[in-house]
Scaffold this active site. Structure first.
Site, PDB file in Angstrom:
ATOM      1  N   GLU A 107       0.816  -1.209   0.000  1.00  0.00           N
ATOM      2  CA  GLU A 107       0.000   0.000   0.000  1.00  0.00           C
ATOM      3  C   GLU A 107       0.853   1.264   0.000  1.00  0.00           C
ATOM      4  O   GLU A 107       0.479   2.272  -0.607  1.00  0.00           O
ATOM      5  CB  GLU A 107      -0.953   0.006   1.203  1.00  0.00           C
ATOM      6  CG  GLU A 107      -2.203  -0.846   1.004  1.00  0.00           C
ATOM      7  CD  GLU A 107      -1.964  -2.343   1.130  1.00  0.00           C
ATOM      8  OE1 GLU A 107      -0.889  -2.732   1.629  1.00  0.00           O
ATOM      9  OE2 GLU A 107      -2.840  -3.132   0.737  1.00  0.00           O
TER      10      GLU A 107
ATOM     11  N   HIS B  40     -12.436  -4.439   6.998  1.00  0.00           N
ATOM     12  CA  HIS B  40     -13.110  -4.324   5.705  1.00  0.00           C
ATOM     13  C   HIS B  40     -14.360  -3.452   5.831  1.00  0.00           C
ATOM     14  O   HIS B  40     -15.252  -3.538   5.009  1.00  0.00           O
ATOM     15  CB  HIS B  40     -13.522  -5.702   5.185  1.00  0.00           C
ATOM     16  CG  HIS B  40     -12.369  -6.577   4.777  1.00  0.00           C
ATOM     17  ND1 HIS B  40     -11.522  -7.159   5.675  1.00  0.00           N
ATOM     18  CD2 HIS B  40     -11.936  -6.965   3.552  1.00  0.00           C
ATOM     19  CE1 HIS B  40     -10.619  -7.887   5.012  1.00  0.00           C
ATOM     20  NE2 HIS B  40     -10.846  -7.778   3.735  1.00  0.00           N
TER      21      HIS B  40
END
Ligand SMILES: Cc1ncc(C[n+]2csc(CCOP(=O)(O)OP(=O)(O)O)c2C)c(N)n1
Ligand SMILES: [Mg+2]
Lengths: 321, 389
Positions: free
Chosen positions: A59, A128
């Site tokens: 990321e 999530h």
């Protein structure tokens, strides 16, 4: 063309990649498999492996790499697979992407987009489900955009890609496929920084965005309230004027958001109304928000984000005094 | 702490020894062996077999079958709508069991794709079902056995380094172990965690299951490094590369590594294996890999390879395979029934465990919410409480 939100993302990417060959799409699993939500489906086939790239599981490199590529002159659209995995790259947003223009007095800039699905309610694992737009909007120099309809998704993503400065584009994944509506074919741009009045009304102003829009409209409908409903769309920059003008008219306001309450975007909206329309208020502004806790795991996640009865409760409280 | 050359920072005494030519350090000059004991055809050198007794050899088999049955059952109940999602470990049984078999109760274990090690450490199948159903009691149970599952890929490596640091300060007779995937090696957190362990000489064991994929991303494109094992060298950490389909080789490698770690030298193990099933139940692997490739790896089934070994050793007759499977299936049935008994939990669950003591603002939010649920029972039209995930 009839499309869902996730299809509108795909459409905007196709259209903008076709228009400008400096637009490059990359992220985890975006090319070969078309993205875990299929948002980047068929891009590899159409634009080839130089412009549609599966990255390593990195990321920091995805966001930092996008900033570097943008400084060099490309128009990267990077995907973070779930917003819960942006935090490692927070550093690149704060330290680099958001301040390239400022640091170089405009000599360089970072016209980049980071797209990511956000929000609870899809029965996934930990990390999530979060809605941290408030945290990201707190970064000076970073624009934060959250669409709530397919047409706006296409228009705002297009604007984000064309924008000369970095945009964090948060996609409401709970409603990725639940709304289907007409989306303009070809190029379609919706300006960043402008809220949309979804419903005009006289008695109370309700401000929401992203996946909070459907339950907010439902609450107003259910309650038979003459509410003005504003879809903020851009968290940063924020369309203060539209909100303030509406509150001046109604004298009452409710802000509904999914993220945690403390120092959430609602806090800022309340502050701006206090700055500019305090004397018009007939009641304290209500906030209906997620709690100051992590989003519970999937067995209890439905408790976390506001549903129509909770929003209606806030609206009735604002109307009571 | 490992001994270091004391003149490590001094300039080279004799200058350039490359005859004036620029010389590269290159991975192509490295030879990285892959440790193997039982070859794919089932043959092996008797002298290389680890020193385990018959019961232990049989235990390795039972645990591998447990791993396979558990994955099969979990995929099945997910399809029936009784789980949100699940990540199968089929194909990785030798890698998972051979490594976890070396761990002791005082060791700490932070895993990626590896569930049976939790059972080996004393947690139950019910706890694992709860975990995948998104019920916090799962991780609570694992924590009681010094174990956790990391969802944010790579995020656990600094944690494991920190745990090892504590062990180091305590002079504890234990190791801190991180299981990670090939994809995880690309994260910044993994880099910093491994480097910290190498820098301070911490009792950390890194066990990387290179199952060839990070969702759709094949290892060849995950990194320019030919092997993952070689990456450890850059941190000053010794590494082993092992055939992850050979349970005895994995056991042997990790056993050796664990011993070295207890002496204060971190070790990195790359286990070369393959994920035979989808990444999770929401993934469609036909989008990114060929049937031929999967068939190739099906032919390298780790359980089958170990069966060959047990037959050669005359131990196969000690096992009633069908009875083993039946027993594990029964254990799963019981675990599932117990998990299904989970009662709906109070909303206070969401708030109670965030701090040692509930701060006033959180207490206020909880009270407000409880009051709302009472006043507006229609909230439950929108809330699906999912004790079954
Ligand atoms: C930081 C982070 N980014 C992205 C994800 C989404 N994701 C979940 S698993 C996975 C791939 C992991 O690959 P690997 O490390 O090889 O482990 P494997 O699943 O193969 O066991 C990804 C990208 C995540 N969980 N965490
Ligand atoms: Mg992998």
């Amino acid at each position: 063309m009839q499309a869902t939100i996730v299809q509108a993302v795909n459409d905007a990417l196709h259209t903008e990649m076709g228009r400008d060959d400096r637009v490059v799409v990359f992220g985890e699993d975006v090319a070969e498999s078309g993205g875990v939500f299929r948002a980047t489906d068929e891009l590899l086939e159409e634009f080839g492996s130089k412009r549609v790239v599966d990255t390593p599981l990195s990321e920091i490199a995805i966001v930092g790499g996008a900033a570097g590529m943008a400084m060099y002159g490309y128009r990267p659209v990077a995907e973070i697979q779930f917003s819960g995995f942006l935090p490692p790259a927070f550093d690149q947003l704060v330290t680099n992407a958001s301040r390239i223009r400022w640091r170089t007095r405009g000599e360089l800039s970072a016209p980049m987009v980071v797209r990511m699905p956000y929000g609870a309610g899809v029965r996934a694992l930990e990390h999530h489900s979060e809605s941290l737009e408030g945290a990201y909007a707190h970064i000076p120099g970073l624009q934060v955009v959250v669409p709530s309809t397919p047409a706006d998704t296409k228009g705002l993503l297009t604007a984000a890609i064309r924008d000369p400065d970095p945009v964090l584009f948060m996609e409401p994944k709970r409603i990725y496929r639940s709304i289907r509506e007409e989306v303009p074919e070809g190029e379609h741009e919706v300006p960043i920084g402008e809220a949309a009045v979804r419903r005009e009304g006289e008695d109370v102003t309700v401000v929401a965005w992203g996946s909070m829009m459907p339950p907010t409209l439902e609450a107003v409908e259910e309650g038979g309230v003459d509410a003005e409903v504003i879809d903020l769309r851009s968290i940063s920059p924020m369309d203060t004027e539209t909100v303030v003008e509406s509150v001046k008219k109604t004298g009452r306001c409710v802000v509904a958001h999914e993220g945690p309450r403390t120092l959430g975007v609602g806090s800022e909206i309340v502050a701006r109304i206090n700055d500019e329309a305090l004397m018009y208020l007939e009641a304290p502004i209500e906030r209906v928000t997620g709690f100051d806790t992590p989003v519970p795991l999937l067995s209890m996640e439905d408790f976390y984000f506001p549903h129509p009865p909770r929003i209606l409760d806030g609206i009735e409280a604002a109307l009571a005094d | 702490m490992s001994d270091r050359e004391s003149d490590i920072r001094a300039p080279p005494a004799t200058g350039d020894d490359g005859g004036g030519e620029v010389r590269y350090l290159s991975q192509s000059d490295l030879s990285v062996p892959t440790h193997q004991i039982v070859a794919p055809d089932g043959s092996y050198d008797e002298r290389a077999v680890p020193d385990l007794d018959d019961e232990e050899f049989l235990d390795l088999y039972r645990w591998m079958v447990t791993d396979r049955v558990f994955s099969r059952r979990m995929v099945n109940i997910q399809r029936r709508g009784e789980l949100g999602t699940f990540g199968s470990t089929r194909g990785q049984e030798a890698s998972i069991i051979g490594s976890a078999f070396t761990l002791r109760p005082d060791d700490w274990l932070y895993v990626g794709r590896a569930w049976t090690p939790m059972f080996m450490r004393g947690a139950s199948m019910k706890d694992m079902i709860l975990f995948w159903r998104g019920i916090e009691e799962g991780q609570e149970a694992f924590a009681k056995h010094n174990s956790q599952i990391a969802i944010s890929i790579g995020s656990h490596l600094p944690l494991v380094a920190g745990i090892a640091w504590g062990m180091h300060l305590d002079d504890a007779d234990a190791v801190a172990t991180a299981y990670l995937g090939d994809g995880a090696t690309s994260t910044g957190a993994a880099h910093e965690g491994i480097n910290l362990a190498g820098s301070l000489g911490l009792p950390a064991l890194f066990f990387c299951q290179n199952n060839q994929y990070a969702i759709s991303m094949p290892y060849e494109r995950q990194s320019g490094a030919n092997t993952i094992a070689q990456k450890a060298l850059a941190y000053g950490i010794d590494a082993i590369r092992v055939d992850g389909q050979d349970v005895l080789a994995v056991y042997d490698a990790v056993q050796s590594a664990r011993e070295r770690v207890t002496e204060g030298e971190p070790v990195f193990v790359e286990s070369v294996t393959y994920r035979l099933d989808a990444h999770t139940t929401s993934d469609d692997p036909t989008r990114y890999r060929s049937d031929e490739e999967v068939e190739h790896w099906e032919a390298h089934d780790p359980i089958e390879r170990y069966r060959q070994f047990l037959k050669s050793e005359g131990l196969w007759s000690e096992i009633d395979h069908d009875a083993v499977v039946e027993e594990i299936d029964a254990e799963f049935d019981e675990a599932l029934a117990a998990a299904n008994e989970m009662e709906e939990r109070a909303v206070s669950e969401m708030f109670t465990y965030l701090y040692d003591e509930l701060p006033p603002e959180l207490a206020r939010q909880l009270a407000e919410f409880e009051d709302l649920l009472e006043r507006r029972p229609e909230m439950y039209d929108y809330i699906e409480h999912r004790p079954k995930g």
